[in-house]
Design a protein around this motif. Structure first.
Motif, PDB file in Angstrom:
ATOM      1  N   LEU A 333      60.575  11.569  36.823  1.00 25.76           N
ATOM      2  CA  LEU A 333      60.255  10.692  35.694  1.00 25.76           C
ATOM      3  C   LEU A 333      60.804   9.310  36.009  1.00 25.76           C
ATOM      4  O   LEU A 333      61.984   9.167  36.347  1.00 25.76           O
ATOM      5  N   TRP A 334      59.942   8.301  35.896  1.00 26.98           N
ATOM      6  CA  TRP A 334      60.283   6.930  36.283  1.00 26.98           C
ATOM      7  C   TRP A 334      60.052   5.982  35.104  1.00 26.98           C
ATOM      8  O   TRP A 334      59.192   6.233  34.257  1.00 26.98           O
ATOM      9  N   ASP A 335      60.794   4.867  35.106  1.00 26.79           N
ATOM     10  CA  ASP A 335      60.439   3.805  34.173  1.00 26.79           C
ATOM     11  C   ASP A 335      59.381   2.916  34.805  1.00 26.79           C
ATOM     12  O   ASP A 335      58.938   3.152  35.947  1.00 26.79           O
ATOM     13  N   ALA A 336      58.951   1.872  34.098  1.00 26.76           N
ATOM     14  CA  ALA A 336      57.833   1.042  34.561  1.00 26.76           C
ATOM     15  C   ALA A 336      58.156   0.284  35.833  1.00 26.76           C
ATOM     16  O   ALA A 336      57.243  -0.084  36.592  1.00 26.76           O
ATOM     17  N   GLN A 337      59.445   0.035  36.075  1.00 25.72           N
ATOM     18  CA  GLN A 337      59.843  -0.705  37.277  1.00 25.72           C
ATOM     19  C   GLN A 337      60.112   0.193  38.479  1.00 25.72           C
ATOM     20  O   GLN A 337      60.460  -0.281  39.560  1.00 25.72           O
ATOM     21  N   GLY A 338      59.971   1.511  38.300  1.00 30.91           N
ATOM     22  CA  GLY A 338      60.180   2.430  39.412  1.00 30.91           C
ATOM     23  C   GLY A 338      61.589   2.968  39.511  1.00 30.91           C
ATOM     24  O   GLY A 338      61.954   3.577  40.524  1.00 30.91           O
ATOM     25  N   VAL A 339      62.404   2.756  38.462  1.00 31.30           N
ATOM     26  CA  VAL A 339      63.746   3.345  38.450  1.00 31.30           C
ATOM     27  C   VAL A 339      63.618   4.834  38.118  1.00 31.30           C
ATOM     28  O   VAL A 339      62.989   5.206  37.125  1.00 31.30           O
ATOM     29  N   LEU A 340      64.195   5.688  38.969  1.00 24.35           N
ATOM     30  CA  LEU A 340      64.121   7.132  38.773  1.00 24.35           C
ATOM     31  C   LEU A 340      65.067   7.550  37.652  1.00 24.35           C
ATOM     32  O   LEU A 340      66.281   7.316  37.720  1.00 24.35           O
ATOM     33  N   ALA A 372      55.873   1.894  29.033  1.00 26.55           N
ATOM     34  CA  ALA A 372      55.254   2.650  30.121  1.00 26.55           C
ATOM     35  C   ALA A 372      56.287   3.458  30.909  1.00 26.55           C
ATOM     36  O   ALA A 372      57.365   2.952  31.242  1.00 26.55           O
ATOM     37  N   TYR A 373      55.938   4.704  31.181  1.00 21.92           N
ATOM     38  CA  TYR A 373      56.713   5.597  32.047  1.00 21.92           C
ATOM     39  C   TYR A 373      55.725   6.298  32.979  1.00 21.92           C
ATOM     40  O   TYR A 373      54.518   6.330  32.727  1.00 21.92           O
ATOM     41  N   THR A 374      56.240   6.908  34.039  1.00 18.29           N
ATOM     42  CA  THR A 374      55.416   7.676  34.967  1.00 18.29           C
ATOM     43  C   THR A 374      56.081   9.020  35.225  1.00 18.29           C
ATOM     44  O   THR A 374      57.298   9.083  35.458  1.00 18.29           O
ATOM     45  N   VAL A 375      55.289  10.105  35.143  1.00 17.22           N
ATOM     46  CA  VAL A 375      55.755  11.402  35.624  1.00 17.22           C
ATOM     47  C   VAL A 375      54.921  11.763  36.847  1.00 17.22           C
ATOM     48  O   VAL A 375      53.720  11.454  36.913  1.00 17.22           O
ATOM     49  N   SER A 376      55.566  12.410  37.832  1.00 14.94           N
ATOM     50  CA  SER A 376      54.872  12.713  39.084  1.00 14.94           C
ATOM     51  C   SER A 376      55.526  13.905  39.756  1.00 14.94           C
ATOM     52  O   SER A 376      56.604  14.347  39.359  1.00 14.94           O
ATOM     53  N   TYR A 377      54.847  14.429  40.772  1.00 15.53           N
ATOM     54  CA  TYR A 377      55.458  15.452  41.619  1.00 15.53           C
ATOM     55  C   TYR A 377      55.085  15.161  43.068  1.00 15.53           C
ATOM     56  O   TYR A 377      54.102  14.475  43.360  1.00 15.53           O
ATOM     57  N   TYR A 378      55.920  15.697  43.966  1.00 20.72           N
ATOM     58  CA  TYR A 378      55.682  15.485  45.394  1.00 20.72           C
ATOM     59  C   TYR A 378      55.048  16.729  45.987  1.00 20.72           C
ATOM     60  O   TYR A 378      55.565  17.846  45.838  1.00 20.72           O
ATOM     61  N   ALA A 379      53.895  16.536  46.641  1.00 20.47           N
ATOM     62  CA  ALA A 379      53.197  17.614  47.338  1.00 20.47           C
ATOM     63  C   ALA A 379      53.416  17.402  48.838  1.00 20.47           C
ATOM     64  O   ALA A 379      52.733  16.591  49.471  1.00 20.47           O
ATOM     65  N   PRO A 380      54.356  18.109  49.443  1.00 17.96           N
ATOM     66  CA  PRO A 380      54.716  17.833  50.842  1.00 17.96           C
ATOM     67  C   PRO A 380      53.612  18.154  51.836  1.00 17.96           C
ATOM     68  O   PRO A 380      53.589  17.601  52.938  1.00 17.96           O
ATOM     69  N   ALA A 381      52.697  19.052  51.450  1.00 17.37           N
ATOM     70  CA  ALA A 381      51.585  19.386  52.352  1.00 17.37           C
ATOM     71  C   ALA A 381      50.243  19.105  51.692  1.00 17.37           C
ATOM     72  O   ALA A 381      49.237  19.739  51.992  1.00 17.37           O
ATOM     73  N   GLY A 382      50.211  18.130  50.791  1.00 15.16           N
ATOM     74  CA  GLY A 382      48.966  17.804  50.096  1.00 15.16           C
ATOM     75  C   GLY A 382      48.553  18.955  49.185  1.00 15.16           C
ATOM     76  O   GLY A 382      49.376  19.583  48.524  1.00 15.16           O
ATOM     77  N   GLY A 383      47.250  19.220  49.155  1.00 14.08           N
ATOM     78  CA  GLY A 383      46.748  20.332  48.365  1.00 14.08           C
ATOM     79  C   GLY A 383      46.903  20.145  46.864  1.00 14.08           C
ATOM     80  O   GLY A 383      46.904  21.124  46.114  1.00 14.08           O
ATOM     81  N   TYR A 384      47.027  18.903  46.398  1.00  8.37           N
ATOM     82  CA  TYR A 384      47.177  18.635  44.965  1.00  8.37           C
ATOM     83  C   TYR A 384      45.835  18.799  44.249  1.00  8.37           C
ATOM     84  O   TYR A 384      44.767  18.693  44.846  1.00  8.37           O
ATOM     85  N   THR A 385      45.901  19.069  42.972  1.00 10.93           N
ATOM     86  CA  THR A 385      44.696  19.193  42.152  1.00 10.93           C
ATOM     87  C   THR A 385      44.279  17.812  41.671  1.00 10.93           C
ATOM     88  O   THR A 385      45.123  17.029  41.214  1.00 10.93           O
ATOM     89  N   VAL A 386      42.978  17.517  41.737  1.00 10.79           N
ATOM     90  CA  VAL A 386      42.512  16.169  41.412  1.00 10.79           C
ATOM     91  C   VAL A 386      41.135  16.223  40.760  1.00 10.79           C
ATOM     92  O   VAL A 386      40.331  17.116  41.054  1.00 10.79           O
ATOM     93  N   ALA A 387      40.886  15.297  39.840  1.00  9.84           N
ATOM     94  CA  ALA A 387      39.560  15.086  39.246  1.00  9.84           C
ATOM     95  C   ALA A 387      39.297  13.592  39.254  1.00  9.84           C
ATOM     96  O   ALA A 387      40.021  12.828  38.608  1.00  9.84           O
ATOM     97  N   SER A 388      38.301  13.153  40.009  1.00  6.00           N
ATOM     98  CA  SER A 388      37.993  11.728  40.083  1.00  6.00           C
ATOM     99  C   SER A 388      37.246  11.278  38.832  1.00  6.00           C
ATOM    100  O   SER A 388      36.644  12.089  38.120  1.00  6.00           O
ATOM    101  N   GLN A 389      37.335   9.979  38.557  1.00 11.37           N
ATOM    102  CA  GLN A 389      36.651   9.333  37.422  1.00 11.37           C
ATOM    103  C   GLN A 389      37.163   9.796  36.058  1.00 11.37           C
ATOM    104  O   GLN A 389      36.547   9.517  35.039  1.00 11.37           O
ATOM    105  N   ALA A 390      38.283  10.501  36.019  1.00 12.94           N
ATOM    106  CA  ALA A 390      38.787  11.018  34.739  1.00 12.94           C
ATOM    107  C   ALA A 390      39.411   9.925  33.881  1.00 12.94           C
ATOM    108  O   ALA A 390      39.434  10.035  32.649  1.00 12.94           O
TER     109      ALA A 390
END
Length: 436
Positions: A333-340, A372-390
């Motif tokens: 979880l990050w703030d808008a400036q990228g502070v973890l 604004a905040y950002t939540v994310s996860y790291y996929a070390p070998a890719g394979g993430y789930t994605v939907a374009s144009q969402a």
């Protein structure tokens, strides 16, 4: 700007003593607006130009009209008025069609909606003269000018050559171009769209900003008819977290706005019954229109979001496709400036093989409304789930929202702040938000 002759000190003194400078009325203005400005001349310049005035109000108010003077000898043309922040952000505009309005004299244009004015903050009002021939008085702003709560600084008359809507910043010979704001000196409008969200022994109240408001008060009752008691006053934000409530009890809320001139009527009632509840961006067991990316590079994927009320984020959810590799994934979880702000770890081998994964954060993080905040996860070998144009358009799941292109990513090592977007994609990551 072309010279048209200096104003004598006697005439300028007469100008400053003109009627309307200090008036106990519900509308504040710089000048009388009922008689022609004097001394003034019609500038012979015929180049398209935006002319205006810098001003500020000593008290919070609402700007609902702009007025400018049109000389009888000027050509009949369509003119547009504009309201700007001090940095040049366009706040409002309106258009006057010469043929449809009065041919000469003061022209008044309504603004919709009203523009709230902060106290002691500079703004600019201007109009565009497509064929020049504006009314001008040189030397008028050689010193500061005050009319009641409104004031103009030295060299407050400004201009800019160019097309309609060019922000005017240049000055010429302390000139006044006879443009002015009409500012309502009245109690603020009633706050609209009051709404409330339940939490665990808590309720978050949200309302839209009221024109002319300086502060807000939140009132609460346990029956729709009242009586309503003030539980918070002097608020400058448009959200309030009430923690003095009990689960299972229905509460009713109203909001009032206040300024120097009085207090508004109460808003419509919002009702809420506090209870433990988690909010998320999606309520679907299995996302549709998605696939597991064949990308095999290490990548951080996530989503930028805001909440319209304060609360906490205590976990992150992400969707793992059955075809994705089983491996440890770290959420952030990050703030808008990228502070973890917080992290959590999902161990693939120890968890379910696919579907939505919930990872608790350590520590829980208090988040502010409309931030604004950002939540994310790291996929070390890719394979993430994605939907374009969402995220071609914003996504709303009140009280949460994601702006267009809110899906973000970053290639690199684990813990790289994701800021890039691609084809408005959604990576199916979301915060677990609670009102508490």
């Amino acid at each position: 700007m072309k010279p048209v002759g200096m104003v004598s000190s006697t005439l300028f003194a007469l100008l400053l003593c003109a009627p309307g400078l200090v008036r106990a009325q519900s509308t504040a203005s710089l000048w009388d607006g009922t008689t022609a400005p004097a001394p003034a001349q019609l500038d012979p310049d015929t180049t398209a130009v935006e002319v205006g005035v810098r001003f500020q109000s000593s008290a919070p108010a609402a700007l609902d009209k702009v007025r400018f003077y049109r000389d009888p000898a000027a050509a009949l043309t369509t003119s547009a008025v504009h309201v700007w922040s001090a940095s040049g952000a366009l706040l409002a505009s309106s258009v006057w069609v010469g043929e449809g309005g009065p041919h000469t004299g003061w022209v008044t244009l309504d603004l919709y909606p009203d523009v709230p004015l902060a106290a002691n903050t500079q703004y600019v009002v201007s109009y565009h003269a497509p064929q020049g021939r504006y009314t001008v008085t040189e030397g008028a702003f050689a010193s500061g000018y005050t009319a009641g709560v409104l004031s103009v600084p030295v060299d407050g008359g400004v201009y800019a050559y160019g097309p309609r809507g060019t922000f005017p910043t240049q000055t010429w010979n302390h000139s006044n171009y006879w443009v002015e704001p009409l500012v309502k000196q009245a109690p603020p409008e009633t706050p609209f769209f009051t709404r409330a969200y339940p939490g665990n022994n808590a309720a978050a109240v949200r309302w839209d900003a009221a024109s002319g408001a300086q502060t807000y008060a939140v009132l609460r009752a346990t029956s729709e008819a009242g009586p309503y008691q003030t539980v918070a006053a002097g608020l400058t934000r448009t959200a309030y977290l009430d923690t003095a409530v009990t689960n299972g009890v229905a509460y009713f809320y109203q909001v009032r706005a206040s300024n120097t001139y009085g207090t508004s009527a109460p808003s419509y009632r919002a009702t809420v019954t506090p209870a433990p509840r988690a909010y998320s961006l999606w309520q679907t067991p299995t996302p549709s229109g998605v696939f597991a990316s064949d990308d095999t590079e290490g990548v951080e994927v996530g989503v930028r979001f805001k909440s319209e009320v304060p609360g906490i984020v205590d976990a992150v959810r992400f969707y793992r496709d059955p075809g994705a590799p089983l491996e440890e994934r770290v959420v952030h979880l990050w703030d808008a400036q990228g502070v973890l702000l917080a992290t959590g770890i999902f161990v693939g081998e120890g968890g379910p093989g696919s579907g939505w994964q919930t990872v608790n954060l350590s520590p829980d993080v208090a988040v502010q409304e409309n931030t604004a905040y950002t939540v994310s996860y790291y996929a070390p070998a890719g394979g993430y789930t994605v939907a374009s144009q969402a995220f071609v358009i914003p996504h709303y799941s009140q009280p949460l929202r994601v702006e267009a292109d809110g899906g973000v990513f970053a290639y690199g090592p684990e813990g790289t702040f994701p800021t890039l977007s691609w084809q408005s994609s959604n990576y199916w990551v979301e915060p677990v938000f609670r009102v508490r």
